[in-house]
Design a protein around this motif. Structure first.
Motif, PDB file in Angstrom:
ATOM      1  N   UNK A  13       3.680  10.805  -7.800  1.00 43.96           N
ATOM      2  CA  UNK A  13       2.371  11.337  -6.938  1.00 43.96           C
ATOM      3  C   UNK A  13       2.118  10.242  -5.863  1.00 43.96           C
TER       4      UNK A  13
ATOM      5  N   UNK B 255       1.786   9.810  -1.696  1.00 46.13           N
ATOM      6  CA  UNK B 255       1.409  10.500  -0.756  1.00 46.13           C
ATOM      7  C   UNK B 255       2.407  10.906   0.260  1.00 46.13           C
TER       8      UNK B 255
ATOM      9  N   UNK C 285       2.332  -1.948 -13.035  1.00 46.84           N
ATOM     10  CA  UNK C 285       1.574  -0.796 -12.219  1.00 46.84           C
ATOM     11  C   UNK C 285       0.878  -1.789 -11.371  1.00 46.84           C
ATOM     12  N   UNK C 286       0.530  -3.141 -11.487  1.00 43.68           N
ATOM     13  CA  UNK C 286       0.077  -4.054 -10.821  1.00 43.68           C
ATOM     14  C   UNK C 286       0.683  -4.369  -9.435  1.00 43.68           C
TER      15      UNK C 286
ATOM     16  N   UNK D  86       2.943  -1.772  -8.147  1.00 40.15           N
ATOM     17  CA  UNK D  86       3.351  -0.714  -7.654  1.00 40.15           C
ATOM     18  C   UNK D  86       3.076  -0.591  -6.025  1.00 40.15           C
TER      19      UNK D  86
ATOM     20  N   UNK E 237       5.373   1.707  -3.535  1.00 43.39           N
ATOM     21  CA  UNK E 237       4.524   2.868  -3.139  1.00 43.39           C
ATOM     22  C   UNK E 237       3.934   2.504  -1.572  1.00 43.39           C
ATOM     23  N   UNK E 238       3.299   0.918  -1.592  1.00 45.45           N
ATOM     24  CA  UNK E 238       2.863   0.821  -0.191  1.00 45.45           C
ATOM     25  C   UNK E 238       2.697  -0.771  -0.352  1.00 45.45           C
TER      26      UNK E 238
ATOM     27  N   UNK F 219      -5.583  13.182   0.575  1.00 46.38           N
ATOM     28  CA  UNK F 219      -4.885  12.427  -0.598  1.00 46.38           C
ATOM     29  C   UNK F 219      -3.454  12.335  -0.491  1.00 46.38           C
TER      30      UNK F 219
ATOM     31  N   UNK G 204      -6.698   4.856   3.214  1.00 46.86           N
ATOM     32  CA  UNK G 204      -6.501   3.687   2.265  1.00 46.86           C
ATOM     33  C   UNK G 204      -6.571   2.463   3.404  1.00 46.86           C
TER      34      UNK G 204
ATOM     35  N   UNK H 100      -9.357  -0.449   2.582  1.00 42.54           N
ATOM     36  CA  UNK H 100      -8.997  -1.852   2.206  1.00 42.54           C
ATOM     37  C   UNK H 100      -9.481  -2.852   3.169  1.00 42.54           C
TER      38      UNK H 100
ATOM     39  N   UNK I 234      -4.125   8.155  -6.167  1.00 39.74           N
ATOM     40  CA  UNK I 234      -4.350   6.768  -6.990  1.00 39.74           C
ATOM     41  C   UNK I 234      -4.301   5.716  -6.122  1.00 39.74           C
ATOM     42  N   UNK I 235      -3.446   5.813  -4.958  1.00 39.31           N
ATOM     43  CA  UNK I 235      -3.436   4.745  -4.047  1.00 39.31           C
ATOM     44  C   UNK I 235      -4.712   4.371  -3.339  1.00 39.31           C
TER      45      UNK I 235
ATOM     46  N   UNK J 111      -2.711   3.592 -14.294  1.00 40.49           N
ATOM     47  CA  UNK J 111      -2.322   2.137 -14.808  1.00 40.49           C
ATOM     48  C   UNK J 111      -2.784   1.307 -13.875  1.00 40.49           C
ATOM     49  N   UNK J 112      -1.886   2.026 -12.609  1.00 39.32           N
ATOM     50  CA  UNK J 112      -2.241   1.003 -11.522  1.00 39.32           C
ATOM     51  C   UNK J 112      -3.745   0.938 -10.987  1.00 39.32           C
TER      52      UNK J 112
ATOM     53  N   UNK K  95      -5.549  -1.337 -13.400  1.00 38.48           N
ATOM     54  CA  UNK K  95      -5.217  -2.854 -13.295  1.00 38.48           C
ATOM     55  C   UNK K  95      -6.106  -3.297 -12.241  1.00 38.48           C
TER      56      UNK K  95
END
Lengths: 457, 196
Positions: A265, A267, A318-319, A321, A347-348, B110, B119, B123, B146-147, B178-179, B182
């Motif tokens: 998923x 972006x 996941x922490x 990612x 991811x980023x 998204x 995002x 932040x 989710x980001x 999960x990301x 956390x």
């Protein structure tokens, strides 16, 4: 045919025949193959003012065979421990086992003298430096066959800095240090600064200064923080752990180990084939054809050949990612390969705008699991794919790889220029600090530094 | 030690960056590849701190940035705004207004570059610590990305407003990523120790 094929107490003649040794106890010798069975050609503890060091046939110790790990001479059957390995004395490569070469090695315990010993002919050799206090000068043996040496240092306290503040070279007639902290990062022929938690000193930093074999003296220290000045005696309290890695051949093959965090998923999934990118899908499609092949061509342009590539998922972190610059070390701790470079696709990264991260230089030849290494690898943020092409991401990755291997920005934002004299300050250079210009060029001397990196095999 | 004036070594004039014409020094400081420009570097590029605050806000809100370098510059500008609102940050400060405006204009995004912009702005908003931003951020906990939701959790942590605890806990119950979970756990841990 090599002498060890004939057994202990024999040399290998010019015609390939085995010749029995005649050296008895106490007889002087130059090579292990000159001593009769049960005796070893051991260096004298005295230099006698001669070079090479004198040696004599002596009763073997109860110890390890040549090539085994050691910390002192007594650990070795043949009585010589150097660079963490038991070493046989030799006169010719034929005296050494297959895969070994007879080369000159500093006897650091006895000053600047060198002896001829059997050392592995290819690959890298790593050994720990004996540091027992927060601030200490340690000798570093650089063998004649070494193309480059990388010293990776760390301290357990992440709030303290660690690094080398002085390097004296092997030439006893030259009193000028190769590195002196107070000269600043651009004022030394070896480019290095202490850093928080971990730092790496790579020699040579530039081909302009001759890199020669011999005993170097490194003043290694911890510092209590970035604002502490070692020239004022502001040393830290943590004892550094340091490992040296020497590249012993001229091979230029680079292995890459690709790690994929959870990219589901994403972006920018429009850039992924079918919206998915992981270890399985990466072996084909856009990642392979546009990223990996472009990366390979940029490396080839830099005189580095892409070697083997591995692909691995890291879905259970996941922490990590989307790591921030504050916790990149947690991700780089997962760099398990010591040969080549670990490359993490995330991811980023935070803050947004940062597209890549890697230690400069990186701990070449060491994995995060090795005692000294914390930051083993580079990180590539794939949210760049929302505004960059795969080819541009490949260029940025090549640049980060080159930084890991010992190249620095050709020019900094403040105008400081890298001391490699034949490199320019143009944006067409791969090492340009900004993405403006899209540089892919390297100067001949920049390529030479890359080719000497211990990450190559 | 050699110091080369970058402008002489590279470009003689300014660089076109989509709808904004950025001076060379500004373009360069906002397109660092693997580093974050420091406030002193930014102030120097924009001549002074006030100029940097104003310029960053303009670049951050420039949705006309299309080419890669301009988009990279925009992301760096948005991130830099986090530290360009003098504490205590006034909600009418241009650095704050710019971030709120970006979030409001990209709130439904998204995927694609606009989601990255959203995002980045989320932040950067938390560290400004403007209490009235709470609801703006909490609303984004429902963003499909989710980001973005992870960024919201981080931002609420940095906002350091304990009123965020309840919505974060509620989101924790329903969250599937999960990301994000956390990030929420980390935010709740920090907020539980307030004052931050």
């Amino acid at each position: 045919m090599r002498a060890p094929d004939c057994g202990d107490g024999f040399s290998c003649g010019d015609d390939g025949s085995c010749v029995e040794a005649t050296g008895g106890e106490g007889d002087t010798c130059l090579s292990e193959v000159q001593c009769m069975p049960g005796l070893a050609c051991m260096l004298s503890p005295e230099t006698h003012g001669v070079d090479p060091l004198t040696a004599a046939c002596t009763d073997e110790y109860v110890g390890h065979i040549a090539g085994s790990a050691c910390s002192k001479d007594l650990d070795c059957r043949d009585g010589t421990c150097a660079m963490g390995r038991c070493i046989d004395l030799c006169q010719d490569t034929r005296d050494c086992a297959a895969g070994m070469v007879c080369t000159h090695i500093p006897r650091v315990e006895l000053g600047t003298k060198m002896f001829a010993g059997c050392l592995q002919a290819t690959g890298t050799i790593a050994w720990n430096l004996p540091i027992t206090s927060p601030h200490q000068t340690v000798p570093l043996a650089v063998p004649e066959s070494a193309q480059a040496v990388s010293i990776s240092m760390r301290v357990d306290d992440p709030n303290q800095m660690v690094g080398v503040i002085r390097v004296d070279g092997p030439n006893p007639s030259t009193t000028e240090p190769l590195l002196l902290y107070e000269r600043g990062v651009y004022g030394n022929s070896i480019r290095h600064r202490p850093a928080l938690g971990q730092s790496v000193l790579a020699m040579p930093s530039t081909p302009d200064v001759t890199f020669s074999a011999g005993r170097y003296l490194l003043e290694v220290t911890s510092l209590s923080g970035p604002n502490y000045d070692p020239t004022q005696g502001d040393f830290g309290t943590a004892t550094p752990i340091a490992t040296a890695v020497a590249k012993l051949d001229q091979n230029v093959s680079l292995d890459l180990h690709f790690f994929f965090l959870n990219l589901d998923d994403h972006p920018c999934a429009a850039a992924f084939d079918g919206g998915t990118l992981d270890a399985t899908s990466a072996v084909a499609g856009s990642f392979k054809s546009r990223f990996q092949n472009t990366l390979s061509s940029y490396l080839a342009k830099s005189d580095v050949a892409l070697g083997s590539v591995t692909y691995q998922d890291l879905k259970d972190h996941p922490d990590l990612d989307g790591p921030s610059l504050a916790n990149v070390n947690d991700l780089l701790k997962l760099g398990t390969y010591s040969v080549g470079i670990n490359v993490f696709f995330v991811r980023s990264m935070s803050p947004a705008g940062v597209q890549a991260f890697g230690p400069n230089p990186g701990p070449a030849g060491l994995a995060s699991t090795d005692d000294v290494s914390l930051q083993s690898g580079i990180i590539i943020s794939l949210d760049s794919l929302c505004y960059e092409s795969w080819e541009e991401v490949a260029r940025l990755t090549t640049r980060e790889i080159a930084r890991y291997m010992g190249l620095y920005n050709n020019v900094e934002l403040d105008g400081h220029v890298d001391p490699i004299t034949d490199s320019d300050a143009l944006s067409t250079n791969l090492m340009y600090f900004s993405e403006v210009g899209g540089g892919t060029e390297l100067s001949p001397d920049q390529k030479l530094i890359l080719s000497r990196s211990p990450v190559l095999r | 030690m050699k110091i080369w004036p970058i402008a002489l070594a590279l470009f003689a004039g300014s660089v076109s960056a989509a709808s904004l014409e950025l001076p060379t020094n500004v373009q360069l400081v906002l397109t660092l590849i693997d580093a974050v420009p420091t406030p002193s570097q930014l102030d120097l590029a924009f001549n002074d701190h006030a100029g940097a605050a104003q310029g960053l806000a303009a670049i951050a809100t420039d949705s006309g940035a299309i080419d890669a370098a301009s988009r990279s510059a925009r992301l760096h500008a948005i991130s830099a705004l986090a530290t360009y609102c003098a504490m205590p940050c006034n909600e009418l400060d241009p650095a704050h207004v710019a971030l709120v405006s970006i979030i409001q204009n990209t709130t439904a995004e998204s995927t694609g570059f606009d989601a990255i912009v959203l995002r980045a702005a989320i932040e950067a908003l938390g560290p400004q610590r403007v209490g009235t931003d709470l609801q703006l951020l909490v609303d984004q906990l429902q963003n499909p990305s989710r980001d973005v939701r992870t960024a919201v959790a981080h931002s609420l942590r940095d906002l350091c407003n304990t009123n965020a605890i309840a919505p974060l806990r509620q989101q924790q119950q329903n969250e599937t990523s999960d990301q994000v979970k956390q990030a929420i756990t980390e935010a709740l841990r920090v907020l539980g120790q307030a004052p931050c």
